[in-house]
Design a protein around this motif. Sequence first.
Motif, PDB file in Angstrom:
ATOM      1  N   GLY A  39       0.815  -1.201   0.000  1.00 31.21           N
ATOM      2  CA  GLY A  39       0.000   0.000   0.000  1.00 31.21           C
ATOM      3  C   GLY A  39       0.850   1.254   0.000  1.00 31.21           C
ATOM      4  N   PHE A  40       0.312   2.318  -0.617  1.00 32.62           N
ATOM      5  CA  PHE A  40       1.034   3.585  -0.747  1.00 32.62           C
ATOM      6  C   PHE A  40       0.108   4.719  -0.313  1.00 32.62           C
ATOM      7  N   PHE A  41       0.580   5.537   0.635  1.00 33.35           N
ATOM      8  CA  PHE A  41      -0.286   6.525   1.255  1.00 33.35           C
ATOM      9  C   PHE A  41       0.487   7.820   1.521  1.00 33.35           C
ATOM     10  N   GLY A  42      -0.224   8.934   1.420  1.00 34.41           N
ATOM     11  CA  GLY A  42       0.360  10.230   1.739  1.00 34.41           C
ATOM     12  C   GLY A  42       0.037  10.628   3.163  1.00 34.41           C
ATOM     13  N   ASP A  43       1.018  11.121   3.887  1.00 32.26           N
ATOM     14  CA  ASP A  43       0.807  11.497   5.276  1.00 32.26           C
ATOM     15  C   ASP A  43      -0.115  12.702   5.431  1.00 32.26           C
ATOM     16  N   GLU A  44      -0.329  13.465   4.349  1.00 30.76           N
ATOM     17  CA  GLU A  44      -1.216  14.623   4.418  1.00 30.76           C
ATOM     18  C   GLU A  44      -2.607  14.317   3.872  1.00 30.76           C
ATOM     19  N   ASP A  45      -2.882  13.059   3.621  1.00 34.76           N
ATOM     20  CA  ASP A  45      -4.201  12.661   3.118  1.00 34.76           C
ATOM     21  C   ASP A  45      -5.216  12.686   4.254  1.00 34.76           C
ATOM     22  N   ALA A  46      -6.468  13.007   3.904  1.00 34.45           N
ATOM     23  CA  ALA A  46      -7.547  12.973   4.898  1.00 34.45           C
ATOM     24  C   ALA A  46      -8.378  11.706   4.795  1.00 34.45           C
ATOM     25  N   ASP A  47      -8.367  11.068   3.621  1.00 33.12           N
ATOM     26  CA  ASP A  47      -9.140   9.835   3.426  1.00 33.12           C
ATOM     27  C   ASP A  47      -8.471   8.995   2.351  1.00 33.12           C
ATOM     28  N   PRO A  48      -7.592   8.038   2.783  1.00 32.06           N
ATOM     29  CA  PRO A  48      -7.372   7.600   4.154  1.00 32.06           C
ATOM     30  C   PRO A  48      -6.372   8.490   4.898  1.00 32.06           C
ATOM     31  N   SER A  49      -6.718   8.795   6.115  1.00 36.77           N
ATOM     32  CA  SER A  49      -5.827   9.548   6.981  1.00 36.77           C
ATOM     33  C   SER A  49      -4.739   8.621   7.524  1.00 36.77           C
ATOM     34  N   PRO A  50      -3.672   9.167   8.109  1.00 32.55           N
ATOM     35  CA  PRO A  50      -2.677   8.304   8.746  1.00 32.55           C
ATOM     36  C   PRO A  50      -3.289   7.359   9.778  1.00 32.55           C
ATOM     37  N   ARG A  92       4.594   5.101   3.269  1.00 36.40           N
ATOM     38  CA  ARG A  92       3.979   6.396   3.543  1.00 36.40           C
ATOM     39  C   ARG A  92       4.942   7.504   3.135  1.00 36.40           C
ATOM     40  N   TYR A  93       4.377   8.596   2.626  1.00 35.67           N
ATOM     41  CA  TYR A  93       5.201   9.654   2.057  1.00 35.67           C
ATOM     42  C   TYR A  93       4.875  10.995   2.703  1.00 35.67           C
ATOM     43  N   ARG A  94       5.916  11.634   3.231  1.00 40.51           N
ATOM     44  CA  ARG A  94       5.761  12.965   3.803  1.00 40.51           C
ATOM     45  C   ARG A  94       5.516  13.972   2.692  1.00 40.51           C
ATOM     46  N   ASP A  95       4.865  15.055   3.023  1.00 49.87           N
ATOM     47  CA  ASP A  95       4.592  16.139   2.067  1.00 49.87           C
ATOM     48  C   ASP A  95       3.780  15.652   0.870  1.00 49.87           C
ATOM     49  N   ALA A  96       3.010  14.594   1.065  1.00 50.46           N
ATOM     50  CA  ALA A  96       2.144  14.075   0.000  1.00 50.46           C
ATOM     51  C   ALA A  96       0.763  13.839   0.574  1.00 50.46           C
ATOM     52  N   GLY A  97      -0.241  14.193  -0.212  1.00 56.30           N
ATOM     53  CA  GLY A  97      -1.615  13.961   0.195  1.00 56.30           C
ATOM     54  C   GLY A  97      -2.277  12.955  -0.719  1.00 56.30           C
ATOM     55  N   HIS A  98      -3.565  13.127  -0.915  1.00 60.00           N
ATOM     56  CA  HIS A  98      -4.317  12.199  -1.753  1.00 60.00           C
ATOM     57  C   HIS A  98      -3.924  12.386  -3.223  1.00 60.00           C
ATOM     58  N   ALA A  99      -3.946  11.288  -3.969  1.00 63.81           N
ATOM     59  CA  ALA A  99      -3.726  11.305  -5.419  1.00 63.81           C
ATOM     60  C   ALA A  99      -2.368  11.869  -5.813  1.00 63.81           C
ATOM     61  N   PHE A 100      -1.345  11.578  -5.018  1.00 60.02           N
ATOM     62  CA  PHE A 100      -0.032  12.180  -5.294  1.00 60.02           C
ATOM     63  C   PHE A 100       0.638  11.607  -6.540  1.00 60.02           C
ATOM     64  N   LEU A 101       0.100  10.530  -7.124  1.00 60.70           N
ATOM     65  CA  LEU A 101       0.636  10.026  -8.394  1.00 60.70           C
ATOM     66  C   LEU A 101      -0.019  10.665  -9.614  1.00 60.70           C
ATOM     67  N   ASN A 102      -1.101  11.378  -9.423  1.00 55.82           N
ATOM     68  CA  ASN A 102      -1.891  11.865 -10.555  1.00 55.82           C
ATOM     69  C   ASN A 102      -1.266  13.113 -11.170  1.00 55.82           C
ATOM     70  N   PHE A 103      -0.522  12.926 -12.240  1.00 61.28           N
ATOM     71  CA  PHE A 103       0.198  14.030 -12.867  1.00 61.28           C
ATOM     72  C   PHE A 103      -0.736  15.021 -13.558  1.00 61.28           C
ATOM     73  N   THR A 104      -1.998  14.666 -13.738  1.00 64.01           N
ATOM     74  CA  THR A 104      -2.949  15.592 -14.361  1.00 64.01           C
ATOM     75  C   THR A 104      -3.482  16.608 -13.357  1.00 64.01           C
ATOM     76  N   ASN A 105      -3.135  16.455 -12.089  1.00 67.19           N
ATOM     77  CA  ASN A 105      -3.582  17.383 -11.049  1.00 67.19           C
ATOM     78  C   ASN A 105      -2.360  18.028 -10.392  1.00 67.19           C
ATOM     79  N   PRO A 106      -1.924  19.187 -10.891  1.00 65.04           N
ATOM     80  CA  PRO A 106      -0.690  19.801 -10.396  1.00 65.04           C
ATOM     81  C   PRO A 106      -0.717  20.111  -8.907  1.00 65.04           C
ATOM     82  N   GLN A 107      -1.904  20.388  -8.355  1.00 68.42           N
ATOM     83  CA  GLN A 107      -1.976  20.714  -6.933  1.00 68.42           C
ATOM     84  C   GLN A 107      -1.657  19.492  -6.062  1.00 68.42           C
ATOM     85  N   ARG A 108      -1.968  18.311  -6.555  1.00 65.51           N
ATOM     86  CA  ARG A 108      -1.783  17.101  -5.750  1.00 65.51           C
ATOM     87  C   ARG A 108      -0.536  16.300  -6.131  1.00 65.51           C
ATOM     88  N   TYR A 109      -0.098  16.419  -7.350  1.00 67.97           N
ATOM     89  CA  TYR A 109       1.006  15.594  -7.852  1.00 67.97           C
ATOM     90  C   TYR A 109       2.297  15.902  -7.106  1.00 67.97           C
TER      91      TYR A 109
END
Length: 241
Positions: free
Chosen positions: A170-181, A202-219
Amino acid sequence: MPVRWDEIDVDGSKMRVYVGVPDAPRCAGVLVCHHGPGMDAFMLDVVHRLFRRGYAVAAPDLYHRQPADVTDTYARMGMLSDEQIVTDMDAGLAHLRGLSECAVGPVGVTGFCMGGRTAFMMAGVRDDLAAAAVFYGGRMKTSFGTGSGGGDVSTTPFDLLAQIRCPVVGFFGDEDADPSPADVDALSAELARHARPHEFHRYRDAGHAFLNFTNPQRYRPRAAAAAWAEMLAFFGAHLRP
């Protein structure tokens, strides 16, 4: 054409499946579960990238039952039911395994966002999957509605964790709200409670959808590259044709 759209019948509805088939007599397969926005540029890229690594890939379009004029992501997600999701993913899995160009096996599953939830669910209901890679799957303790087919929706993806037989990454961002840490901690604890092999990254400074290059705010390029490399290593260890 090695990467293409196929169309299959599911309960009287035509479902598109984006398919990549390597030029090989035998190959491992990956079933891809799309995120909330559907089969967009990001999801097509996932299929292409896995195909280029030598996997046979199938990504079903779960929105095939919906009216064409419904385009809002949350409205589309709200029209899905878990019963129909499993039916559609099963059909995509059967299509992947039935490809005439390549003998496909073993098969893993991966998914992103809503698709991460779907990947957890498929690993729980199918004991013939060899590996599962989940990217920030949320709403794990929520059932998706009854849909047109009715059926029991009391079981959530979280409930199905006990039934998983394959290894999970599993791969998760520490700044995600769903799923939260805290949600990720609960997922890991539940898998451990049932002795299900898993590893979570788990990745610091990453939130939800951090792989999605089409969303500059989240990537987040660094986290995305690291997670993708870990997924390939995981599949390489568990999906050997």
